[in-house]
Design an enzyme around this catalytic site. Sequence first.
Site, mmCIF file in Angstrom:
data_model
loop_
_atom_site.group_PDB
_atom_site.id
_atom_site.type_symbol
_atom_site.label_atom_id
_atom_site.label_comp_id
_atom_site.label_asym_id
_atom_site.label_seq_id
_atom_site.Cartn_x
_atom_site.Cartn_y
_atom_site.Cartn_z
ATOM 1 N N ASP A 12 0.845 -1.187 0.000
ATOM 2 C CA ASP A 12 0.000 0.000 0.000
ATOM 3 C C ASP A 12 0.884 1.242 0.000
ATOM 4 O O ASP A 12 1.787 1.362 0.825
ATOM 5 C CB ASP A 12 -0.915 -0.009 1.227
ATOM 6 C CG ASP A 12 -2.149 0.861 1.039
ATOM 7 O OD1 ASP A 12 -2.447 1.238 -0.115
ATOM 8 O OD2 ASP A 12 -2.803 1.176 2.043
ATOM 9 N N GLU A 85 -9.272 4.215 -2.209
ATOM 10 C CA GLU A 85 -8.028 4.008 -2.941
ATOM 11 C C GLU A 85 -8.303 3.369 -4.302
ATOM 12 O O GLU A 85 -9.367 2.793 -4.535
ATOM 13 C CB GLU A 85 -7.077 3.064 -2.177
ATOM 14 C CG GLU A 85 -6.743 3.521 -0.769
ATOM 15 C CD GLU A 85 -5.546 2.786 -0.154
ATOM 16 O OE1 GLU A 85 -4.797 2.111 -0.908
ATOM 17 O OE2 GLU A 85 -5.377 2.906 1.066
ATOM 18 N N GLN A 124 -4.557 1.989 15.324
ATOM 19 C CA GLN A 124 -3.432 2.524 14.558
ATOM 20 C C GLN A 124 -2.599 3.500 15.385
ATOM 21 O O GLN A 124 -1.369 3.451 15.384
ATOM 22 C CB GLN A 124 -3.973 3.214 13.301
ATOM 23 C CG GLN A 124 -2.914 3.690 12.317
ATOM 24 C CD GLN A 124 -3.524 4.198 11.010
ATOM 25 O OE1 GLN A 124 -4.732 4.097 10.794
ATOM 26 N NE2 GLN A 124 -2.701 4.747 10.143
ATOM 27 N N LYS A 137 -4.990 -2.301 10.061
ATOM 28 C CA LYS A 137 -5.295 -2.365 8.630
ATOM 29 C C LYS A 137 -5.524 -3.786 8.123
ATOM 30 O O LYS A 137 -6.219 -3.961 7.126
ATOM 31 C CB LYS A 137 -4.100 -1.800 7.837
ATOM 32 C CG LYS A 137 -3.725 -0.371 8.156
ATOM 33 C CD LYS A 137 -4.566 0.613 7.372
ATOM 34 C CE LYS A 137 -3.948 2.006 7.391
ATOM 35 N NZ LYS A 137 -4.708 2.911 6.499
ATOM 36 N N THR A 141 -9.510 -5.917 3.646
ATOM 37 C CA THR A 141 -9.401 -4.929 2.562
ATOM 38 C C THR A 141 -10.411 -5.343 1.499
ATOM 39 O O THR A 141 -10.461 -6.514 1.117
ATOM 40 C CB THR A 141 -7.981 -4.916 1.959
ATOM 41 O OG1 THR A 141 -7.042 -4.598 2.985
ATOM 42 C CG2 THR A 141 -7.855 -3.903 0.826
ATOM 43 N N GLU A 258 -10.572 12.464 7.765
ATOM 44 C CA GLU A 258 -10.490 13.797 7.188
ATOM 45 C C GLU A 258 -11.857 14.494 7.194
ATOM 46 O O GLU A 258 -11.967 15.672 7.539
ATOM 47 C CB GLU A 258 -9.973 13.708 5.747
ATOM 48 C CG GLU A 258 -8.561 13.169 5.648
ATOM 49 C CD GLU A 258 -8.217 12.754 4.231
ATOM 50 O OE1 GLU A 258 -8.377 11.556 3.912
ATOM 51 O OE2 GLU A 258 -7.806 13.624 3.437
#
Lengths: 311, 311
Positions: A12, A85, A124, A137, A141, A258
Amino acid sequence: MHLPARVGDYTDFYVGIHHATNIGKLLRPTPLLPNYKWIPIGYHGRASSIRVSGVPVVRPVGQQRLPDTVEPLVAPTDRLDLELELGVWVGGGNALGSPIPISDAHTHIAGLTLLNDWSARDVQAWEYQPLGPFLAKNFHTTISPWIVTAEALEPFRVPQAPRPDGDPRPLPYLWDANDQARGAFAIELEVAMTSAAMRDQGMEPLRLSLSDARAMYWTAAQMVAHHTVNGCNLMAGDLLGTGTISTACPSGLGSLMEITAGGMEPITLPTGEQRTFLLDGDEILISGTARAEGFAPIGFGSCRATIVSHA
Amino acid sequence: MHLPARVGDYTDFYVGIHHATNIGKLLRPTPLLPNYKWIPIGYHGRASSIRVSGVPVVRPVGQQRLPDTVEPLVAPTDRLDLELELGVWVGGGNALGSPIPISDAHTHIAGLTLLNDWSARDVQAWEYQPLGPFLAKNFHTTISPWIVTAEALEPFRVPQAPRPDGDPRPLPYLWDANDQARGAFAIELEVAMTSAAMRDQGMEPLRLSLSDARAMYWTAAQMVAHHTVNGCNLMAGDLLGTGTISTACPSGLGSLMEITAGGMEPITLPTGEQRTFLLDGDEILISGTARAEGFAPIGFGSCRATIVSHA
């Protein structure tokens, strides 16, 4: 639907510069570290837990340390996030010890896919020093179920955005005129969500973000060239995530970290529910559309998953 | 000789507390970070570049930034190091979303192997923030050619060393009385080297380190339990590195970074040659021997490789 390939190694990257800047602002006075504009920063991820769109995501349990405490606790994450992503499929590898030159790098890219790098922010924050994210993580995924091939994406290649004045020119092993001229992709990326209550009431998904693959600071070819400059061997079936792609606009942010300013500014759903991070029953839907004047748009299929309780 | 298994995912831990302390002293005032005694720190490595003993290691090229400079350069590493580790083979996995309890973790370990986690220290220093080591490590990992099975190692199980006073007790998901009683291994580990000149003159290898697997702060079972507490699925054929195993003694250091104090204190070879880090033609030989009173010792086979020029 199944995974389009058995993933060998999964790497990644972190080439979404607006994301890196936004996250950096939450952590330190100088958001971008000194290496960011020189190195396509990347790290190794977990291949075994990559799942195709639709497979539910089990909320992970992990060590967390609450603010102003000394001892960590072990609990289901309270700060479960998504990361928007693209995934880059490696279609042909290189021998160990033989770097792929930047001029050839695009020939090693089989195509692209959508990717959601689910992240447990509390886990994290506590675990990631000094060796990087790990259990925050690697629990899951999600990727879209097919590869949009490099051939199909040809009409949607665009110039890499020029670097702002004062940014360094990429080092020679990362610089190729053709890659600069055609190494980016005109792909719109959207994140939307529903809560269980929204679905019960027949509501449409709420858009969280409208982002764009052109916001990558490094191209996919630069990721390949960097990954192999030390002789590391890529293999067919390897998957390279771009890292979270956010635009410079508040409407184009690729993570809840964010969008909610680290959990300080909740969003309100059409039901009146509020969210900072994801709750059980929430579904995240990522979509992508390659667009170019004079060509039919190409969709990437669905990249969606619902959060389920850990128990 | 071939790899004993096709490695699915490769994870490298950091459970050698003396190594972590020694490296930390070179980097910061408080050597161990606050999470170290709570978390078996680990990160994902590269599976494709794992090679069996005997395959030469091509000196990697990479970005480095020299002290007191702003711009990085790209060059073959000048600080090529070894790392003495054990590898833990996963013999049976778990379903995604289903953690392996610490009490069962030992049943998922197929056996052990020797592992050399080659490292380019100059590349590592420049690249590793914020997401961890990447190109500094993924160019090559050497392992011994067979698995010493868990069954064969039964007589060599020993109690996990008690933690120093004041260290926290492992959290419940990492604590098992049986694992504490029998979860460590009495394995002597040795690192030796020859230079090309030493071999030309028929000299024996020079011992660099005599270390011991009992210096691990976390057991192999704790590594497995931690890796899966978030639901991450291990698979048969996965490999878990322990991280560098150094003892508390100056004679038991598992990397040149420690042996030469970050390159400040060269070692002298029998030929009169000096070394801080490895030069082309140097060969590193790692060996291991499980020992217990009343049992024949068990060797781990050879884990050796020679450094060759990148060109």
